[in-house]
Write a protein that holds these residues in place. Structure first.
Motif, PDB file in Angstrom:
ATOM      1  N   THR A 112       0.674  -1.153   0.049  1.00 21.86           N
ATOM      2  CA  THR A 112       0.001  -0.088   0.012  1.00 21.86           C
ATOM      3  C   THR A 112       1.018   1.240  -0.028  1.00 21.86           C
ATOM      4  O   THR A 112       0.374   2.290  -0.538  1.00 21.86           O
ATOM      5  CB  THR A 112      -0.894  -0.077   1.064  1.00 21.86           C
ATOM      6  N   THR A 113       2.085   1.014   0.701  1.00 24.16           N
ATOM      7  CA  THR A 113       2.776   2.263   0.926  1.00 24.16           C
ATOM      8  C   THR A 113       3.467   2.534  -0.877  1.00 24.16           C
ATOM      9  O   THR A 113       3.409   3.772  -1.160  1.00 24.16           O
ATOM     10  CB  THR A 113       4.115   2.041   1.755  1.00 24.16           C
ATOM     11  N   VAL A 114       3.712   1.630  -1.514  1.00 19.67           N
ATOM     12  CA  VAL A 114       4.178   1.924  -2.913  1.00 19.67           C
ATOM     13  C   VAL A 114       3.242   2.653  -3.752  1.00 19.67           C
ATOM     14  O   VAL A 114       3.342   3.325  -4.278  1.00 19.67           O
ATOM     15  CB  VAL A 114       4.592   0.599  -3.632  1.00 19.67           C
ATOM     16  N   TRP A 115       1.972   1.953  -3.595  1.00 20.59           N
ATOM     17  CA  TRP A 115       0.587   2.462  -4.154  1.00 20.59           C
ATOM     18  C   TRP A 115       0.370   4.089  -3.832  1.00 20.59           C
ATOM     19  O   TRP A 115       0.332   5.066  -4.764  1.00 20.59           O
ATOM     20  CB  TRP A 115      -0.539   1.682  -3.915  1.00 20.59           C
ATOM     21  N   ASP A 116       0.344   4.218  -2.559  1.00 22.62           N
ATOM     22  CA  ASP A 116       0.337   5.669  -1.971  1.00 22.62           C
ATOM     23  C   ASP A 116       1.155   6.503  -2.583  1.00 22.62           C
ATOM     24  O   ASP A 116       0.772   7.706  -2.915  1.00 22.62           O
ATOM     25  CB  ASP A 116       0.184   5.608  -0.438  1.00 22.62           C
ATOM     26  N   TYR A 117       2.445   6.185  -2.461  1.00 24.02           N
ATOM     27  CA  TYR A 117       3.489   7.234  -2.875  1.00 24.02           C
ATOM     28  C   TYR A 117       3.463   7.528  -4.315  1.00 24.02           C
ATOM     29  O   TYR A 117       3.564   8.704  -4.745  1.00 24.02           O
ATOM     30  CB  TYR A 117       4.974   6.741  -2.336  1.00 24.02           C
ATOM     31  N   ILE A 118       3.231   6.670  -5.194  1.00 25.13           N
ATOM     32  CA  ILE A 118       3.366   6.804  -6.596  1.00 25.13           C
ATOM     33  C   ILE A 118       1.906   7.838  -6.843  1.00 25.13           C
ATOM     34  O   ILE A 118       2.063   8.723  -7.697  1.00 25.13           O
ATOM     35  CB  ILE A 118       3.137   5.544  -7.341  1.00 25.13           C
ATOM     36  N   ASN A 119       0.932   7.519  -6.230  1.00 25.48           N
ATOM     37  CA  ASN A 119      -0.423   8.031  -6.283  1.00 25.48           C
ATOM     38  C   ASN A 119      -0.312   9.770  -5.897  1.00 25.48           C
ATOM     39  O   ASN A 119      -0.805  10.434  -6.567  1.00 25.48           O
ATOM     40  CB  ASN A 119      -1.485   7.363  -5.556  1.00 25.48           C
ATOM     41  N   ARG A 120       0.471   9.849  -4.779  1.00 26.51           N
ATOM     42  CA  ARG A 120       0.544  11.326  -4.105  1.00 26.51           C
ATOM     43  C   ARG A 120       1.797  11.960  -4.804  1.00 26.51           C
ATOM     44  O   ARG A 120       1.568  13.272  -4.828  1.00 26.51           O
ATOM     45  CB  ARG A 120       0.625  11.069  -2.715  1.00 26.51           C
TER      46      ARG A 120
END
Lengths: 190, 415
Positions: A112-120
């Protein structure tokens, strides 16, 4: 003096009554709408509850990595750009994934941290322009490049992404419970 | 008052005597023999009237920290260290306040009229505030330091700006986070908050509710004026005593949550070892002698006021001790002013230098009884084999040794 003392509770009662409609003590600020909250809230918990609908695969992510400019900063293979390396070094399979270095899609305990960081935050300079589908696909691609997932057709979505077992999932130290007036580490240094 | 009158009377009498008698020494009493005035004057300008500036003779400056240039060719600022060696007292001037950013962030240029703060998540009343609304709420003004996790010394550094320049101290004004959380009404099970900035990568950190309710501060002002852009204009979260990265700049959102969120910033902080994790969270008791410090030159033997700064993430500074013989004998330094919780505190120590080579150190003991360790003590704690280089894990609060050579030059004595 006596009268004054008597008056205080009455005044307090009155002021409470005056605020009865406002849920807050000071009545300052306003209530954001559900749409506003949804638009602002980009946090993703490790349990994934805020993940949006959508899906993607590493196969699709490989193409997006080039199209969305990631390759321009991080290198065509995610290993040879000016921006940080996104793929673990070729050091074989390590018992302890910390040995792969500080590379988000392999070190992070949660996908989730990978998804979150790419997204933000990515692509830097045009952050916030990726669709959820694109973020799922690019996340899948980076996990695939790091051998976290092995099937480039595996579908990542709000259901499957939080269930991915990252190599460090149970291999990190939680910060201590914090309370006021507590030494940072009992018995340090002697 | 009386003696002044007396002097004046004598002066008048003398004047009368001189005037009445021969003009003894009259030639040397002409206007041209008065002490000279300043060489130049500063002409008034609109700028100087509107927003003053320092003397052209004062040239103290911040420097890029850790050998990476700031700003880079793209205009990105990274880590910038404050010139502690030039500072008087405990307030870091806003222009000289240290700065840290995540890699790859430009400074947001925020119109405060358009800026909003949202507080939402596990609360009864989600709230959205304008800056003006935040300023209507009860405020507090407090002194606090901020310190970067990268404020660590090594033997290649020469000055105190290099070894300790990634910490600064200011007077901050804003609203207590607890005031806002009480307004919003925290729900059962809310154990953490996630605070988020508005910059490109939208840096966010997980902060425990216990800390959020204790003393966190949403600051709109520092040192009497609005917080500077480099410090998070128009709104910055202050998490007193926690490592720098928690003090989220350009704050726009606080989400009240039930778990540690493992944001990218949290992830960047991770270690495998619980003791190291604990040492990289709340800042330990720390101090450094600033006068004299590396790169300075003592002009000769005799009296010196040894002085420096002490602080702790655990509360107030209780005591500071100074040694002039490399740690064999310790003396109590004098604390100047009233120590504040999580704030730089000034200490001083009277010292006669006899001209022989010696080593100065200071150590801080905070109100929790935590003692600042020497690097040797850190090495022993981690069972570092003798002869192996000592690695200070977590935030580095180890004692800084300065060696005075017989010629009066001052050197970093870290081995």
């Amino acid at each position: 003096m006596r009268l004054f003392k008597l008056l205080i509770p009455v005044v307090l009662l009155l002021s409470f009554a005056a605020h009865a409609q406002s849920p807050t003590k000071y009545g300052v600020g306003r209530t954001p709408s559900a749409e506003e909250i949804a638009a602002w809230d980009i946090s993703i918990a490790p349990t994934g509850e805020e993940l949006p609908a959508g899906s993607g695969t590493a196969d699709l992510g490989a193409q997006l990595f080039l199209e969305k400019g990631c390759a321009g900063c991080h290198g065509t293979n995610g290993t040879d750009g000016l921006a940080p390396r996104l793929v673990k070094r070729d050091v074989g399979v390590l018992e302890n994934a910390w040995g792969y270095g500080r590379i988000l899609p392999i070190r992070s305990p949660f996908a989730t941290t990978v998804w979150d960081y790419i997204n933000r935050g990515m692509p830097l300079g045009a952050e916030g322009t990726l669709t959820p589908d694109e973020v799922y696909s690019i996340t899948a691609y980076l996990l695939y490049l790091n051998d976290v997932i092995t099937d480039d057709q595996m579908v990542l979505d709000q259901d499957t992404l939080p269930k991915i077992k990252m190599p460090n999932q149970d291999n990190w130290a939680q910060v201590p419970d914090w309370f006021p007036n507590q030494p940072r580490l009992q018995g340090y240094p002697y | 008052m009386g003696s002044k009158k007396q002097n004046r009377r004598e002066f008048l009498k003398q004047g009368a005597a001189i005037a009445g008698g021969a003009a003894i020494g009259a030639a040397s009493k002409t206007a041209s023999a008065q002490l000279e005035g300043p060489e130049r004057y500063i002409h008034g300008s609109d700028d100087m009237v509107a927003y003053g500036s320092r003397s052209r003779f004062v040239t103290s400056e911040r420097i890029p920290h850790g050998g990476r240039h700031s700003p880079d060719t793209f205009g990105l600022d990274f880590h910038i260290a404050t010139p502690l060696q030039d500072q008087y007292g405990v307030i870091t001037p806003s222009s000289l306040f240290y700065m840290g950013t995540t890699r790859g962030s430009y400074l947001p240029d925020i119109d405060p009229d358009k800026h909003r703060l949202m507080i939402h998540g596990l609360v009864d009343n989600p709230l959205l505030f304008t800056m003006d609304e935040l300023k209507r709420l009860p405020s507090v003004t407090r002194m606090h330091f901020v310190e970067c996790a990268g404020n660590r010394a090594n033997n290649r550094m020469t000055t105190v700006q290099e070894t300790h320049g990634m910490t600064s101290n200011a007077e901050w004004t804003g609203v207590l986070l607890s005031t806002l959380l009480e307004e919003a009404g925290v729900k059962e099970g809310a154990e953490w908050i996630v605070a988020e900035g508005i910059e490109e990568v939208k840096g966010a950190s997980s902060i425990p509710m216990t800390k959020a309710m204790d003393d966190c501060l949403l600051c709109y002002a520092m040192n009497g004026e609005p917080v500077r852009p480099q410090q998070g204009f128009p709104l910055r979260l202050l998490v007193p005593g926690f490592e720098g990265i928690f003090n989220v700049k350009w704050l726009r959102r606080i989400k009240v949550v039930d778990q540690y969120y493992m944001t990218y910033n949290d992830y960047g902080h991770l270690t495998q070892d619980p003791a190291t994790a604990a040492l990289g969270y709340q800042i330990g008791p720390k101090s450094v002698i600033v006068h004299p410090s590396g790169g300075m030159q003592l002009p000769g033997t005799g009296y010196y006021q040894v002085s420096g700064l002490a602080w702790s993430g655990g509360g107030k500074v209780d005591r500071v001790e100074v040694t002039t013989d490399g740690g064999q004998t310790w003396f109590d330094a004098e604390i100047r002013g009233e120590p504040q919780p999580m704030a730089h505190t000034l200490f001083a120590f009277d010292w006669e230098w006899d001209g022989s080579e010696c080593e100065l150190q200071s150590r801080c003991i905070d109100e929790l009884g935590q003692i600042q360790p020497s690097r040797q003590e850190v090495g022993e704690f981690w069972n570092t084999p003798p002869g192996e280089r000592i690695r200070v894990r977590g935030q580095d609060n180890s004692i800084q040794p300065w060696r005075i050579h017989a010629d009066g030059s001052v050197h970093n004595a870290i081995i």
